[in-house]
Design a protein around this motif. Structure first.
Motif, PDB file in Angstrom:
ATOM      1  N   SER A 115       0.840  -1.200   0.000  1.00 30.18           N
ATOM      2  CA  SER A 115       0.000   0.000   0.000  1.00 30.18           C
ATOM      3  C   SER A 115       0.879   1.255   0.000  1.00 30.18           C
ATOM      4  CB  SER A 115      -0.914  -0.013   1.226  1.00 30.18           C
ATOM      5  OG  SER A 115      -1.672   1.164   1.301  1.00 30.18           O
ATOM      6  N   ASP A 116       1.925   1.231   0.807  1.00 31.97           N
ATOM      7  CA  ASP A 116       2.861   2.357   0.820  1.00 31.97           C
ATOM      8  C   ASP A 116       3.483   2.560  -0.557  1.00 31.97           C
ATOM      9  OD1 ASP A 116       2.428   2.920   3.515  1.00 31.97           O
ATOM     10  OD2 ASP A 116       4.239   1.881   4.199  1.00 31.97           O
TER      11      ASP A 116
ATOM     12  N   ALA B  47      -8.877  -1.357  -1.299  1.00 31.47           N
ATOM     13  CA  ALA B  47      -8.879  -0.658  -0.011  1.00 31.47           C
ATOM     14  C   ALA B  47      -9.664  -1.478   1.016  1.00 31.47           C
ATOM     15  CB  ALA B  47      -9.468   0.733  -0.156  1.00 31.47           C
TER      16      ALA B  47
ATOM     17  N   PHE C 115      -4.737   5.137   0.501  1.00 35.30           N
ATOM     18  CA  PHE C 115      -4.747   4.299  -0.699  1.00 35.30           C
ATOM     19  C   PHE C 115      -5.953   4.645  -1.574  1.00 35.30           C
ATOM     20  CE2 PHE C 115      -5.932   0.457  -3.005  1.00 35.30           C
ATOM     21  CZ  PHE C 115      -4.727   0.080  -3.586  1.00 35.30           C
ATOM     22  N   LYS C 116      -7.110   4.806  -0.961  1.00 30.75           N
ATOM     23  CA  LYS C 116      -8.325   5.167  -1.712  1.00 30.75           C
ATOM     24  C   LYS C 116      -8.191   6.524  -2.389  1.00 30.75           C
ATOM     25  CE  LYS C 116     -12.535   4.103  -0.421  1.00 30.75           C
ATOM     26  NZ  LYS C 116     -13.785   3.867   0.307  1.00 30.75           N
TER      27      LYS C 116
ATOM     28  N   VAL D 106      -1.370  -4.576  -6.998  1.00 30.02           N
ATOM     29  CA  VAL D 106      -0.343  -3.543  -6.858  1.00 30.02           C
ATOM     30  C   VAL D 106       0.732  -3.715  -7.927  1.00 30.02           C
ATOM     31  CG1 VAL D 106       1.519  -2.715  -5.354  1.00 30.02           C
ATOM     32  CG2 VAL D 106      -0.776  -3.074  -4.409  1.00 30.02           C
TER      33      VAL D 106
ATOM     34  N   ARG E 200       3.318   8.579   1.953  1.00 30.75           N
ATOM     35  CA  ARG E 200       2.811   7.368   2.593  1.00 30.75           C
ATOM     36  C   ARG E 200       2.217   7.747   3.937  1.00 30.75           C
ATOM     37  NH1 ARG E 200       5.653   5.450   6.777  1.00 30.75           N
ATOM     38  NH2 ARG E 200       7.815   6.090   7.053  1.00 30.75           N
TER      39      ARG E 200
ATOM     40  N   ILE F 199      -9.669   0.230  -6.971  1.00 30.47           N
ATOM     41  CA  ILE F 199      -9.047   0.868  -5.794  1.00 30.47           C
ATOM     42  C   ILE F 199      -9.921   0.620  -4.567  1.00 30.47           C
ATOM     43  CG2 ILE F 199      -8.586   3.112  -4.699  1.00 30.47           C
ATOM     44  CD1 ILE F 199      -6.309   2.486  -6.491  1.00 30.47           C
TER      45      ILE F 199
ATOM     46  N   MET G 297       2.266   1.879  -3.517  1.00 27.13           N
ATOM     47  CA  MET G 297       1.281   2.505  -4.407  1.00 27.13           C
ATOM     48  C   MET G 297       1.102   3.981  -4.089  1.00 27.13           C
ATOM     49  SD  MET G 297      -0.502   0.630  -6.762  1.00 27.13           S
ATOM     50  CE  MET G 297      -2.207   1.182  -6.799  1.00 27.13           C
ATOM     51  N   CYS G 298       0.974   4.296  -2.813  1.00 28.61           N
ATOM     52  CA  CYS G 298       0.762   5.688  -2.413  1.00 28.61           C
ATOM     53  C   CYS G 298       1.972   6.549  -2.758  1.00 28.61           C
ATOM     54  CB  CYS G 298       0.447   5.760  -0.923  1.00 28.61           C
ATOM     55  SG  CYS G 298      -1.167   5.044  -0.511  1.00 28.61           S
TER      56      CYS G 298
END
Length: 136
Positions: free
Chosen positions: A53-54, A91, A77-78, A130, A64, A87, A56-57
């Motif tokens: 998730s980090d 999430a 993330f959303k 991801v 992050r 997404i 992607m962000c």
């Protein structure tokens, strides 16, 4: 629009470090599952998803989550693309995975095989998503 909570700016190119960390944690989770180490498998899968998730962000937002709550990571993330069904699905997957984090890491009871199996399945699907969205 990015939600209002604590974040940390991260150089976009560093997303690869977070993705590598995610893949290593997932690898450890799979190995622990094979060894019937349900707790280690679950904890490693949880951390694999947090790092993914980090990644992607960082790639899409340049930041992050740095807050106290990992659930804020799902909200960040959303924020990558608010009206995107994939997404939102992922999430929700993050939130399901994080829901077991406190129990797996800090409570008295141990993780059951079925719980570990479910977390690993969600983790695998999340990581596939991801990796498909980030450059190789």
């Amino acid at each position: 629009m990015t939600p209002k909570f604590k974040t940390r700016d991260v150089e976009k190119s560093l997303y690869t470090n977070y993705l590598k960390r995610s893949e290593e944690c997932y690898h450890a989770a799979k190995n622990s599952f094979v060894a019937q180490e349900w707790n280690a498998a679950t904890i490693s899968a949880i951390h694999a998803c947090i790092s993914a998730s980090d990644a992607m962000c960082i790639y899409f937002l340049g930041k992050r989550n740095a807050g106290e709550s990992h659930n804020e990571a799902a909200a960040l993330f959303k924020a990558i693309k608010t009206d995107d069904e994939q997404i939102n699905t992922n999430a929700s997957r993050i939130l399901r995975i994080l829901a077991i984090k406190n129990m797996a890491e800090y409570e008295d009871r141990l993780v059951f095989k079925a719980e570990a199996e479910k977390v690993l399945k969600d983790c695998e699907r999340f990581l596939e998503y991801v990796k498909a969205k980030l450059p190789k």
